[in-house]
Motif scaffolding. Structure first.
Motif, short mmCIF file in Angstrom:
data_model
loop_
_atom_site.label_atom_id
_atom_site.label_comp_id
_atom_site.label_asym_id
_atom_site.label_seq_id
_atom_site.Cartn_x
_atom_site.Cartn_y
_atom_site.Cartn_z
N THR A 456 -20.13 44.81 18.64
CA THR A 456 -19.44 44.93 17.35
C THR A 456 -18.05 45.52 17.51
O THR A 456 -17.06 44.99 16.97
CB THR A 456 -20.27 45.82 16.40
N GLN A 457 -17.93 46.60 18.26
CA GLN A 457 -16.64 47.24 18.45
C GLN A 457 -15.72 46.44 19.36
O GLN A 457 -14.49 46.50 19.24
CB GLN A 457 -16.84 48.65 19.00
N SER A 458 -16.30 45.66 20.28
CA SER A 458 -15.49 44.88 21.22
C SER A 458 -14.71 43.78 20.52
O SER A 458 -13.63 43.39 20.99
CB SER A 458 -16.37 44.28 22.31
N VAL A 459 -15.22 43.27 19.41
CA VAL A 459 -14.52 42.20 18.70
C VAL A 459 -13.14 42.66 18.26
O VAL A 459 -12.14 41.94 18.42
CB VAL A 459 -15.36 41.73 17.48
N GLY A 460 -13.05 43.88 17.71
CA GLY A 460 -11.74 44.42 17.32
C GLY A 460 -10.94 44.92 18.50
O GLY A 460 -9.72 44.77 18.55
N LEU A 512 -6.39 51.85 26.47
CA LEU A 512 -6.36 53.06 25.65
C LEU A 512 -6.57 52.75 24.17
O LEU A 512 -7.34 53.43 23.48
CB LEU A 512 -5.04 53.80 25.85
N PHE A 513 -5.91 51.70 23.69
CA PHE A 513 -6.08 51.34 22.29
C PHE A 513 -7.49 50.81 22.01
O PHE A 513 -8.04 51.03 20.93
CB PHE A 513 -5.04 50.30 21.88
N ALA A 514 -8.08 50.12 22.99
CA ALA A 514 -9.46 49.67 22.82
C ALA A 514 -10.41 50.87 22.74
O ALA A 514 -11.33 50.89 21.91
CB ALA A 514 -9.86 48.76 23.99
#
Length: 587
Positions: A456-460, A512-514
């Motif tokens: 779920t978080q990897s998509v963004g 870092l932003f990921a």
């Protein structure tokens, strides 16, 4: 090696992993969710009719649009002059001010919302200060109302408005303004006729981003608003927790998504207005020769008057310039105070030795930090967030870098379309993305699992990695790769020895932003976690809803100082990579 050569001949092959994750986690569930909203396989609009037939739902929808529009307009009113003043500042001041804009943007949104709860509460800093000064006899109702919602939303979204404006304004040639002034234009006329039209792409991008993101706001209105400040995202989340009427939830989500898509489609177009200059105006088709001659005579008189005024004022020092500079400095100070002061106050109050938070602290103590590190529920949530964030960062950086590298070599139209698909999860309202992913995770049985949260978080996070690495590749000289290939280096060796060292700062920045995206994500994670996995943001949000635990101040203090470490890491990476890059370029 043959496989690598085949992939490099078709660069879009490198984007396949990212597209696969996007389609499986977000794309297919969204399509399925859309069919659910249409009551498939009967295919009717009954769910939309059921939603729109209730006056309360329509009122919530209108209120969502209204709040988003006003928050966007406030951000534009504050953000445009701020970006303009930063652009006009000297280089060192411009860099420092830009960093100060980045700091709150990188800070957790939950922390910033918590800061305003502390500031605006009945026993908050503002009310206690006014009471101590004798200006009021009782606490003002500053929180749990529309004003508090606007304050919280603008505080979170103002950097999102300023950064696109800065990006466009810094690319405007300053000599154009000087040329307009040299032709006799007054400062405001030069700004209005020259600078403002050139800055409109930044206005469009910033306004569009802020409005679409505001449509999906959930945490801030829930924490700072009252019962009359419900937004559509709150309605959707409540429906999931209570009635679980999938059809109505899908209809509400796609109504919100439709608004966002319409805005992205309409205002994403080039509105430069060149068509205005094509052809004759209607008046010129009936104006006679005598009237046109009169207009030319009047114009010549006006030209002589403007020329005489220009000659008088060319070397005349303008009055009021000191006052305008002072006003600009005061405005910048107020905006920076608005952005930075809440975080600073949370850090200061976290060292309070009293039984509750106070500013300034009457005594200094580390009791809230001991409470945080001594509570297994807090440290466990922290460790869970760190683990998930690292996995998301590694996965997103690898997949996003491959996608950005492939898209950089793809035809422009294909690159634009695929990039828009990849960044859709961070441009669509968060609650809509979260609901679609949630129902997809239900289908494959990953709700309440670490794998489900990571996907779920990897998509963004992939979207952020693609954007940042693509920006780095935009300044990459591809002749260096061709030179290495001409020296009989293989594709893999060329990428490893030439390309990778030069784009390494962008890759680290994307990582870092990921990680930041994963570490701060709460809306989508709250849906997919299934109440069985608690990340640090979820733990904070749970405590903010149930009780205002002062331990959150310690957590907020740590998360407020964390962006400074990110910026230092990015700067060190860029500084260490710059000489190597310059050395390669020189060769």
């Amino acid at each position: 090696m043959d496989i690598l050569r085949t992939v490099l001949r078709n660069p879009l092959g490198l984007a396949v992993p990212a597209l696969t994750i996007l389609i499986v986690v977000f794309g297919l569930p969204t399509i399925f969710f859309f069919f659910v909203s249409l009551n498939a396989p009967e295919y009717s609009l009954s769910n939309y009719q059921a939603f729109l037939s209730r006056g309360a739902n329509v009122w919530i929808l209108i209120q969502t649009i209204e709040v988003s529009v006003f928050a966007t307009l406030i951000c534009l009113a504050l953000g445009y002059p701020t970006a303009y003043l930063i652009t006009a500042a000297p280089k060192r001041a411009r860099i420092a001010l830009t960093v100060l804009i980045f700091l709150p943007w990188l800070t957790s949104g939950l922390v910033r919302t918590y800061a305003w709860i502390v500031l605006l509460g009945d026993n908050g800093l503002i009310n206690r200060t006014l009471l101590d000064l004798g200006l009021i006899s009782g606490p003002l109702p500053l929180i749990y109302g529309r004003l508090a919602v606007y304050v919280g939303m603008v505080h979170i979204m103002l950097p999102v408005m300023i950064l696109p404006l800065l990006s466009v304004m810094q690319g405007i040639d300053k000599s154009l303004m000087a040329a307009a002034r040299s032709m006799g234009a007054r400062p405001f006329a030069a700004f209005w006729r020259v600078f403002l039209p050139l800055s409109l792409p930044g206005v469009r991008s910033g306004t569009l981003l802020v409005f679409v993101i505001c449509l999906g706001f959930y945490i801030t209105p829930q924490a700072l608003g009252g019962l009359r400040d419900v937004m559509l995202s709150t309605f959707i989340a409540t429906q999931i927790e209570t009635s679980f009427n999938v059809g109505v939830i899908a209809a509400a989500a796609f109504i919100l998504l439709a608004i966002a898509v319409v805005m992205l489609s309409v205002f994403g177009l080039d509105l430069s207005g060149k068509q205005v200059h094509q052809g004759q105006s209607p008046g010129e088709r009936w104006t006679g020769r005598v009237f046109r001659a009169s207009i030319r005579s009047i114009k010549r008189v006006g030209d002589r008057f403007r020329a005489a005024r220009w000659a008088r004022e060319l070397y005349h020092r303008e009055g009021g310039s000191n006052w305008s500079g002072l006003a600009g400095s005061v405005f910048l100070f107020v905006v920076m105070t608005f952005l930075l002061l809440p975080g600073i106050l949370v850090v200061a109050m976290s060292f309070s030795g009293g039984a509750y938070l106070e500013f300034p602290p009457s005594t200094l103590s580390l009791q809230w930090y001991r409470s945080f590190f001594g509570d297994p529920s807090w440290t466990g949530a922290l460790w869970t967030s760190v683990q998930i964030g690292l996995i998301v960062a590694v996965l997103s950086t690898i997949v996003g870098t491959l996608a950005a590298y492939g898209l950089d070599r793809a035809p422009p139209r294909i690159r634009s379309s695929v990039t828009m698909c990849l960044i859709a999860p961070i441009t669509f309202p968060a609650i809509v993305v979260g609901v679609a992913i949630y129902f997809g995770m239900v289908k494959i049985g990953l709700v309440g699992t670490v794998t489900g949260i990571v996907l779920t978080q990897s998509v963004g996070a992939i979207a952020y990695a693609v954007v940042i690495v693509s920006a780095t590749l935009a300044n990459f000289d591809r002749r260096l790769e061709r030179a290495a290939l001409s020296m009989r280096a293989g594709p893999f060796q060329t990428f490893l020895r030439v390309t990778l060292p030069l784009i390494r700062p962008g890759i680290i920045g994307g990582a870092l932003f990921a990680f930041i995206h994963s570490f701060d994500e709460v809306v989508q994670t709250s849906l997919v976690s299934g109440f069985s996995i608690r990340t640090l943001p979820l733990k904070m949000w749970e405590n903010m809803r149930n009780e205002l635990d002062p331990t959150i101040a310690a957590v907020g203090s740590l998360l407020t100082l964390l962006p400074i470490l990110w910026l230092v890491a990015l700067y060190v990476t860029w500084w260490r990579a710059r000489p190597k890059g310059s050395h390669v370029m020189a060769q």
